[in-house]
Scaffold this motif. Structure first.
Motif, short mmCIF file in Angstrom:
data_model
loop_
_atom_site.label_atom_id
_atom_site.label_comp_id
_atom_site.label_asym_id
_atom_site.label_seq_id
_atom_site.Cartn_x
_atom_site.Cartn_y
_atom_site.Cartn_z
N ASP A 210 0.81 -1.23 0.00
CA ASP A 210 0.00 0.00 0.00
C ASP A 210 0.84 1.28 0.00
O ASP A 210 0.62 2.17 -0.80
CB ASP A 210 -0.93 0.02 1.22
CG ASP A 210 -2.17 -0.86 1.02
OD1 ASP A 210 -2.49 -1.17 -0.15
OD2 ASP A 210 -2.80 -1.24 2.02
N ASP A 211 1.80 1.36 0.94
CA ASP A 211 2.52 2.62 1.13
C ASP A 211 3.97 2.61 0.66
O ASP A 211 4.75 3.47 1.07
CB ASP A 211 2.47 3.01 2.62
CG ASP A 211 1.05 3.35 3.05
OD1 ASP A 211 0.23 3.72 2.18
OD2 ASP A 211 0.74 3.23 4.26
N ILE A 212 4.34 1.66 -0.21
CA ILE A 212 5.76 1.58 -0.59
C ILE A 212 6.30 2.87 -1.19
O ILE A 212 7.48 3.15 -1.08
CB ILE A 212 6.10 0.44 -1.61
CG1 ILE A 212 5.03 0.29 -2.66
CG2 ILE A 212 6.45 -0.86 -0.91
CD1 ILE A 212 5.40 -0.72 -3.74
N GLY A 240 -2.18 -6.70 -4.48
CA GLY A 240 -2.93 -5.47 -4.24
C GLY A 240 -2.28 -4.22 -4.81
O GLY A 240 -2.37 -3.15 -4.22
N VAL A 241 -1.63 -4.36 -5.96
CA VAL A 241 -1.02 -3.20 -6.62
C VAL A 241 -2.14 -2.38 -7.28
O VAL A 241 -2.88 -2.89 -8.12
CB VAL A 241 0.02 -3.63 -7.67
CG1 VAL A 241 0.58 -2.42 -8.41
CG2 VAL A 241 1.14 -4.43 -7.00
N GLU A 242 -2.27 -1.14 -6.85
CA GLU A 242 -3.39 -0.32 -7.32
C GLU A 242 -2.96 0.90 -8.13
O GLU A 242 -3.77 1.48 -8.84
CB GLU A 242 -4.23 0.15 -6.13
CG GLU A 242 -4.95 -1.00 -5.41
CD GLU A 242 -5.82 -0.55 -4.25
OE1 GLU A 242 -5.63 0.58 -3.75
OE2 GLU A 242 -6.70 -1.35 -3.84
N LEU A 262 -4.80 -2.35 -10.37
CA LEU A 262 -4.13 -1.56 -11.42
C LEU A 262 -4.22 -2.29 -12.74
O LEU A 262 -4.50 -1.69 -13.77
CB LEU A 262 -2.65 -1.33 -11.07
CG LEU A 262 -1.84 -0.65 -12.19
CD1 LEU A 262 -2.32 0.78 -12.41
CD2 LEU A 262 -0.35 -0.66 -11.88
N PHE A 263 -3.99 -3.58 -12.70
CA PHE A 263 -4.04 -4.34 -13.94
C PHE A 263 -5.45 -4.84 -14.22
O PHE A 263 -6.00 -4.57 -15.28
CB PHE A 263 -3.04 -5.49 -13.92
CG PHE A 263 -2.69 -5.88 -15.33
CD1 PHE A 263 -1.69 -5.23 -16.01
CD2 PHE A 263 -3.43 -6.85 -15.98
CE1 PHE A 263 -1.40 -5.55 -17.33
CE2 PHE A 263 -3.15 -7.19 -17.30
CZ PHE A 263 -2.13 -6.53 -17.97
N ASP A 264 -6.03 -5.54 -13.29
CA ASP A 264 -7.42 -6.00 -13.46
C ASP A 264 -7.99 -6.50 -12.15
O ASP A 264 -7.27 -6.90 -11.25
CB ASP A 264 -7.51 -7.11 -14.50
CG ASP A 264 -8.71 -6.93 -15.44
OD1 ASP A 264 -9.71 -6.30 -15.02
OD2 ASP A 264 -8.65 -7.41 -16.59
N ARG A 265 -9.31 -6.47 -12.06
CA ARG A 265 -10.03 -7.02 -10.91
C ARG A 265 -10.30 -8.50 -11.13
O ARG A 265 -10.12 -8.99 -12.24
CB ARG A 265 -11.36 -6.28 -10.78
CG ARG A 265 -11.14 -4.85 -10.42
CD ARG A 265 -12.42 -4.16 -10.01
NE ARG A 265 -12.04 -2.86 -9.49
CZ ARG A 265 -12.27 -2.45 -8.24
NH1 ARG A 265 -12.91 -3.23 -7.40
NH2 ARG A 265 -11.85 -1.27 -7.85
#
Ligand code: C2E
Ligand code: MG
Ligand code: MG
Ligand code: MG
Length: 283
Positions: A210-212, A240-242, A262-265
């Motif tokens: 999340d916060d990287i 969870g890359v958004e 980011l890529f797909d759900r």
């Protein structure tokens, strides 16, 4: 003042308890009948190679198609399934459905040999004495090699009787099934599991990703996890890359796989097949 609010809490506590008990009883009878009606289905979320942006796999995620409530997410029912005996039949049915999907698309010339579908396996399933036998008979039923599957386990899932779990993992690995350590870093002893479980891949939990790009501590932790995994020759997935910024940050490392909005759900199997499984050349 503290005492007073404790008393107030007590007053709201009791009716809430009754409500919760009712909710769970309702859930239990709902779940038993919905299993018979095959209301548990799976969605597929693509797993992408960050550098080539190509599909390398998919994770099967359970959904409950409730006739009245519509689609229910696992957060609302998975721990209930896991704490009852229902996770075993439901998990096996899901594995069967996933294998049926793979078989169908293999026959249509749309399922590449190198593709794997990952299935989440919970603790209770691993403790089923015949877990290995059940998995192998599903593979046989659809005439599939183990190499089209990956099993995702969490750290807690091997808490008891580690030797038994390791033994089952090795048997399944001999059939070509690989293992991923899911939600890596969220358990109490991640490194000790990494040392003792024969996993092929780690999935770095979303809470670390999340916060990287904004928290240097989180960035340092993820960098260290990646270093450990690379030194152990493990495949690394960032969960969870958004955002583009997160993907950008991760791309400083080689061989990272990403899974995230980011890529797909997660997609229905039909939509997934439409979007990601084109007819293979030469078929
Ligand atoms: P998990 O195995 O860690 O799966 C990843 C979860 O993160 C999925 O939630 C997925 O939809 C969600 N996710 C993926 N990318 C993003 C993103 O970019 N942002 C956000 N906010 N979320 C993202 P889902 O489908 O709700 O599943 C939750 C958990 O339920 C799973 O976590 C897994 O622990 C459990 N679960 C799901 N399906 C099964 C199953 O078939 N069997 C068992 N035993 N557990 C399952
Ligand atoms: Mg998972
Ligand atoms: Mg996870
Ligand atoms: Mg999880």
């Amino acid at each position: 003042e503290a005492k007073r609010s404790a008393v107030n809490n007590c007053q709201v506590f009791e009716p809430q308890m009754a409500e919760e008990v009712n909710r769970l009883l309702q859930l239990e009878s709902d779940i038993r009948s919905s299993f018979q009606d095959h209301q548990f289905i799976f969605y597929l979320q693509p797993l992408i190679d960050l550098h080539t942006r190509s599909l390398v796999g998919a994770e099967a995620l359970i959904r409950w198609e409730h006739p009245l409530r519509g689609q229910v997410q696992p957060a609302e029912f998975i721990s209930f399934l896991e704490n009852s005996d229902m996770i075993n039949p439901v998990g096996l049915q899901l594995l069967d459905d996933v294998c049926q999907f793979i078989r169908y698309h293999k026959e249509a010339g749309r399922f590449p040999v190198e593709l794997r579908v990952a299935v989440n396996i919970s603790e209770r399933q691993l403790y089923d004495a015949d877990f290995v036998g059940k998995c192998l008979s599903v593979l046989r039923k659809y005439k599939l090699p183990g190499s089209c599957l990956e099993f995702e386990i969490t750290e807690g899932a091997a808490l008891h009787n580690l030797d038994e779990v390791v033994d089952k993992m090795r048997k399944l690995q001999n059939e070509g099934i690989t293992f991923a350590l899911d939600d890596f870093g969220t358990g109490y002893s991640s490194l000790s599991y990494l040392k003792r479980l024969p996993v092929n891949k780690i999935k770095i939990d979303k809470s670390f990703i999340d916060d990287i790009t904004i928290d240097p501590q989180d960035a340092a932790m993820v960098a260290s996890i990646i270093a450990i995994a690379q030194n152990m020759n493990l495949i690394i997935v960032a969960e969870g890359v958004e955002t583009d910024a997160q993907a950008q940050w991760l791309s400083q490392y080689d061989g990272i796989l990403i899974q995230g909005y980011l890529f797909d759900r997660p997609l229905s199997p039909d939509i997934f097949a439409q979007n990601y499984l084109p007819e293979l050349p030469g078929f």
